[in-house]
Structure formats: structure tokens, C-alpha cells
Motif scaffolding. Structure first.
Motif, PDB file in Angstrom:
ATOM      1  N   GLU A  92       0.728  -1.264  -0.051  1.00  0.00           N
ATOM      2  CA  GLU A  92       0.065   0.044  -0.294  1.00  0.00           C
ATOM      3  C   GLU A  92       0.833   1.187  -0.036  1.00  0.00           C
ATOM      4  O   GLU A  92       0.318   2.289   0.085  1.00  0.00           O
ATOM      5  CB  GLU A  92      -0.832   0.005   1.351  1.00  0.00           C
ATOM      6  CG  GLU A  92      -2.124  -1.010   1.108  1.00  0.00           C
ATOM      7  CD  GLU A  92      -3.115  -0.737   0.356  1.00  0.00           C
ATOM      8  OE1 GLU A  92      -3.367   0.560  -0.293  1.00  0.00           O
ATOM      9  OE2 GLU A  92      -4.140  -1.611   0.048  1.00  0.00           O
ATOM     10  N   ASP A  93       2.228   1.242   0.001  1.00  0.00           N
ATOM     11  CA  ASP A  93       2.987   2.444   0.113  1.00  0.00           C
ATOM     12  C   ASP A  93       3.043   3.028  -1.083  1.00  0.00           C
ATOM     13  O   ASP A  93       3.678   2.365  -2.501  1.00  0.00           O
ATOM     14  CB  ASP A  93       4.236   1.996   0.378  1.00  0.00           C
ATOM     15  CG  ASP A  93       5.531   2.978   0.549  1.00  0.00           C
ATOM     16  OD1 ASP A  93       6.201   3.560  -0.466  1.00  0.00           O
ATOM     17  OD2 ASP A  93       5.369   3.924   1.331  1.00  0.00           O
ATOM     18  N   ALA A  94       2.666   4.034  -1.836  1.00  0.00           N
ATOM     19  CA  ALA A  94       2.399   4.676  -2.882  1.00  0.00           C
ATOM     20  C   ALA A  94       3.991   4.875  -3.531  1.00  0.00           C
ATOM     21  O   ALA A  94       4.010   4.673  -4.777  1.00  0.00           O
ATOM     22  CB  ALA A  94       1.822   6.271  -2.814  1.00  0.00           C
ATOM     23  N   ASP A  95       4.851   5.441  -2.737  1.00  0.00           N
ATOM     24  CA  ASP A  95       6.198   5.492  -3.530  1.00  0.00           C
ATOM     25  C   ASP A  95       6.714   4.133  -3.970  1.00  0.00           C
ATOM     26  O   ASP A  95       7.339   3.971  -5.063  1.00  0.00           O
ATOM     27  CB  ASP A  95       7.189   6.007  -2.212  1.00  0.00           C
ATOM     28  CG  ASP A  95       6.916   7.388  -1.811  1.00  0.00           C
ATOM     29  OD1 ASP A  95       6.107   8.213  -2.767  1.00  0.00           O
ATOM     30  OD2 ASP A  95       7.391   8.085  -0.897  1.00  0.00           O
ATOM     31  N   ALA A  96       6.410   3.056  -3.210  1.00  0.00           N
ATOM     32  CA  ALA A  96       6.914   1.740  -3.453  1.00  0.00           C
ATOM     33  C   ALA A  96       6.129   1.256  -4.939  1.00  0.00           C
ATOM     34  O   ALA A  96       6.857   0.626  -5.897  1.00  0.00           O
ATOM     35  CB  ALA A  96       6.766   0.690  -2.448  1.00  0.00           C
ATOM     36  N   VAL A  97       4.927   1.560  -4.809  1.00  0.00           N
ATOM     37  CA  VAL A  97       4.011   1.395  -6.144  1.00  0.00           C
ATOM     38  C   VAL A  97       4.781   2.190  -7.293  1.00  0.00           C
ATOM     39  O   VAL A  97       4.658   1.542  -8.522  1.00  0.00           O
ATOM     40  CB  VAL A  97       2.610   1.794  -6.142  1.00  0.00           C
ATOM     41  CG1 VAL A  97       1.875   1.370  -7.403  1.00  0.00           C
ATOM     42  CG2 VAL A  97       1.905   0.770  -4.888  1.00  0.00           C
ATOM     43  N   CYS A  98       4.778   3.435  -7.129  1.00  0.00           N
ATOM     44  CA  CYS A  98       5.390   4.245  -8.508  1.00  0.00           C
ATOM     45  C   CYS A  98       6.842   3.536  -8.803  1.00  0.00           C
ATOM     46  O   CYS A  98       7.127   3.312  -9.951  1.00  0.00           O
ATOM     47  CB  CYS A  98       5.678   5.614  -7.688  1.00  0.00           C
ATOM     48  SG  CYS A  98       4.235   6.473  -7.796  1.00  0.00           S
ATOM     49  N   ALA A  99       7.622   3.218  -7.946  1.00  0.00           N
ATOM     50  CA  ALA A  99       8.917   2.717  -8.068  1.00  0.00           C
ATOM     51  C   ALA A  99       9.002   1.490  -8.978  1.00  0.00           C
ATOM     52  O   ALA A  99       9.612   1.093 -10.003  1.00  0.00           O
ATOM     53  CB  ALA A  99       9.691   2.407  -6.812  1.00  0.00           C
ATOM     54  N   ARG A 100       7.868   0.630  -8.632  1.00  0.00           N
ATOM     55  CA  ARG A 100       7.698  -0.757  -9.246  1.00  0.00           C
ATOM     56  C   ARG A 100       6.971  -0.443 -10.731  1.00  0.00           C
ATOM     57  O   ARG A 100       7.339  -1.037 -11.479  1.00  0.00           O
ATOM     58  CB  ARG A 100       6.610  -1.411  -8.370  1.00  0.00           C
ATOM     59  CG  ARG A 100       5.884  -2.578  -8.859  1.00  0.00           C
ATOM     60  CD  ARG A 100       6.973  -3.735  -8.924  1.00  0.00           C
ATOM     61  NE  ARG A 100       6.326  -5.128  -9.433  1.00  0.00           N
ATOM     62  CZ  ARG A 100       7.163  -6.097  -9.860  1.00  0.00           C
ATOM     63  NH1 ARG A 100       8.407  -5.864  -9.901  1.00  0.00           N
ATOM     64  NH2 ARG A 100       6.697  -7.199 -10.357  1.00  0.00           N
ATOM     65  N   LEU A 101       6.228   0.505 -10.745  1.00  0.00           N
ATOM     66  CA  LEU A 101       6.026   1.070 -11.953  1.00  0.00           C
ATOM     67  C   LEU A 101       6.990   1.340 -12.920  1.00  0.00           C
ATOM     68  O   LEU A 101       7.136   0.693 -14.200  1.00  0.00           O
ATOM     69  CB  LEU A 101       4.914   2.339 -12.126  1.00  0.00           C
ATOM     70  CG  LEU A 101       3.395   1.942 -11.508  1.00  0.00           C
ATOM     71  CD1 LEU A 101       2.850   3.192 -11.197  1.00  0.00           C
ATOM     72  CD2 LEU A 101       2.461   1.129 -12.435  1.00  0.00           C
ATOM     73  N   VAL A 102       7.909   2.183 -12.714  1.00  0.00           N
ATOM     74  CA  VAL A 102       9.103   2.394 -13.352  1.00  0.00           C
ATOM     75  C   VAL A 102       9.780   1.369 -13.899  1.00  0.00           C
ATOM     76  O   VAL A 102      10.542   1.213 -14.834  1.00  0.00           O
ATOM     77  CB  VAL A 102       9.951   3.587 -12.506  1.00  0.00           C
ATOM     78  CG1 VAL A 102      11.227   3.816 -13.146  1.00  0.00           C
ATOM     79  CG2 VAL A 102       9.103   4.935 -12.552  1.00  0.00           C
ATOM     80  N   ALA A 103      10.106   0.486 -12.744  1.00  0.00           N
ATOM     81  CA  ALA A 103      10.953  -0.689 -12.963  1.00  0.00           C
ATOM     82  C   ALA A 103      10.250  -1.808 -14.046  1.00  0.00           C
ATOM     83  O   ALA A 103      11.000  -2.322 -14.666  1.00  0.00           O
ATOM     84  CB  ALA A 103      10.984  -1.636 -11.487  1.00  0.00           C
ATOM     85  N   LEU A 104       9.170  -1.760 -14.090  1.00  0.00           N
ATOM     86  CA  LEU A 104       8.480  -2.662 -15.209  1.00  0.00           C
ATOM     87  C   LEU A 104       8.340  -2.090 -16.510  1.00  0.00           C
ATOM     88  O   LEU A 104       8.526  -2.758 -17.328  1.00  0.00           O
ATOM     89  CB  LEU A 104       6.893  -2.594 -14.528  1.00  0.00           C
ATOM     90  CG  LEU A 104       6.563  -3.760 -13.753  1.00  0.00           C
ATOM     91  CD1 LEU A 104       4.974  -3.659 -13.333  1.00  0.00           C
ATOM     92  CD2 LEU A 104       6.886  -5.230 -14.011  1.00  0.00           C
TER      93      LEU A 104
END
Length: 246
Positions: free
Chosen positions: A135-147
Motif C-alpha cells: 500500500e506504499d504509494a512510493d513503492a508502487v511508483c518505483a515498481r511501475l518505473v521498474a516494469l
């Protein structure tokens, strides 16, 4: 929940083709929208291309984002029934592949047999143990960039974080809480398409999910291989059964 009576709410067709012999229905990935497939219609003259409009984004931003993936598939299937006068080929990428699976299952229950299901960004492999959604928004954004589907500048944009990130988070919750079931088994052919550098592919026992033929196509690229190299030749060359109801 009943399907919206107007299929145009659920489906976007930017290139209508009265002479098309089949229809391709494209399901976006988590956080994606119908616009992801906006260029596919002109590039696939054998198809009339329809992209699915999920609620809670783009033209449907005022609606609640979906929370139940299985119900989402049922609602989309209901909207597709009027288009089943031509063979329906379903193409879903990543989370969209699983939405396409549930849509295909419901279509078959309604007496409509999809001609083919393409599960992109997914591979034939044992289903992994589900992990809770971060649920951490920053972690989700980082994941999107990594994908590879979102660049870092976009992910950091305040407008993106205010308007887009909420439905990305919602899709993530929906996908991670989806309870995979082995049945009902499909009757249609299934083809998975996965990049040779895709370490993030959805893993699912696809051959066991259909009584039809199964193939796995490995293409060059990562999880978002289709941004640079859409799989047009694979779609065009696929064997398609005639439209069939009942």
C-alpha cells in the motif's frame, strides 16, 4: 451488478470496420486504459479492434474503480454479447490477461464461444503464492518505473499521483486479492505471449485452464515488450474459429 446496456461505455473502437471478419477485444494492464491500444485498429486490417474501458479512469473517471476481478469479467462479457455475430478474439496484457480469462469463462456460460484468448505478459508456470499488495504509494511508483510501463518523470508528476495513482492502487488490490480458480475450463484455444527478458510475467497454469489448444510464444523484450513491438503478426496468423452461440 448488471452490465451497462450501452456497450460503448465498456468498449472503445477507434477504427470501425464494416468488412472485418473478426473482432479483437483488448484488455489493458493494471493501471491501464483503453487508450493503450489506440494505434492497434489501423495496424490490424483483418480485425475490428475494441479496447475495454475499465471503470474509474479516463472517460469513466467519475465511476468507482472495480474491486472484484471476476465480476469485472462478467460485466465485460455481458457488454460483448451483441458483438458476437463475428468471432471474438480476446487479448489481455498482464492483469488484463486474467480479466480476459474471466470474461471468456462468462461468455462461454452465456453460450458465446470466444475464437481465441491471448494472454500477454503471462507464462505457463505454477501459480505462485499470492503476496499482499504493498500500500506504499512510493513503492508502487518505483515498481511501475521498474516494469517499464511508466517513466520516472511521469510517476513523479503531481497530476499523475492525484488522478492516475489511485486507480493503479485499486487495480493492484483487485489483482492481488483475486482468488484464482481452475474452473470452469475454457473450450477456446489459448496462446500466451511473454518477453524473453520478462522477469515479472504473471504465472498461471494456462494449459490446464482450457480444453482447446495451447501455445506459448516467446518474443524479444521485457514485461512491456508490446510498446515497441506489438504482436500484430501473431494475432493476424492465429487460427480463428467461426462465431458460435449456444
Amino acid at each position: 451488478m448488471t452490465a451497462h446496456p450501452d456497450a460503448s461505455v465498456w468498449l472503445q473502437c477507434t477504427t470501425p470496420r464494416a468488412d472485418a471478419g473478426r473482432r479483437l477485444v483488448c484488455f489493458p494492464h493494471a493501471g491501464g486504459s483503453a487508450s493503450f491500444y489506440r494505434d492497434w485498429g489501423p495496424r490490424l486490417p483483418a480485425f475490428e479492434v475494441h479496447a475495454v474501458r475499465y471503470p474509474g479512469r479516463a472517460e469513466r473517471i467519475a465511476e468507482p474503480a472495480p474491486a472484484d476481478l471476476r465480476q469485472l469479467g462478467r460485466d465485460i462479457a455481458d457488454a460483448l454479447v451483441p458483438l458476437a455475430d463475428l468471432p471474438l478474439v480476446l487479448f489481455g496484457h498482464s492483469m488484463g490477461a486474467v480479466v480476459a480469462l474471466e470474461t471468456a469463462r462468462h461468455l462461454e456460460q452465456l453460450g458465446v464461444s470466444p475464437a481465441h484468448l491471448f494472454a500477454s505478459g503471462s507464462r505457463n508456470a505454477p501459480l505462485p503464492v499470492p503476496e499482499p499488495f504493498d500500500e506504499d504509494a512510493d513503492a508502487v511508483c518505483a515498481r511501475l518505473v521498474a516494469l517499464g510501463g511508466t517513466d520516472a518523470e511521469m510517476a513523479a508528476d503531481p497530476v499523475f499521483q492525484e488522478l492516475v495513482l489511485p486507480y493503479i492502487m485499486s487495480d493492484g488490490r483487485m489483482f492481488t486479492t483475486y482468488d484464482h480458480r481452475p474452473e470452469p475450463v475454457l473450450r477456446c484455444p489459448v496462446t500466451t505471449i511473454v518477453g524473453d527478458r520478462d522477469a515479472d510475467a504473471d504465472c498461471r497454469p494456462w494449459p490446464a485452464l482450457t480444453d482447446g489448444t495451447f501455445m506459448e510464444e516467446v518474443v524479444h523484450g521485457d514485461h512491456f515488450y508490446l510498446v515497441d513491438e506489438p504482436p500484430y503478426p501473431l494475432l493476424t496468423a492465429a487460427e480463428v474459429a467461426p462465431a458460435r452461440r449456444g
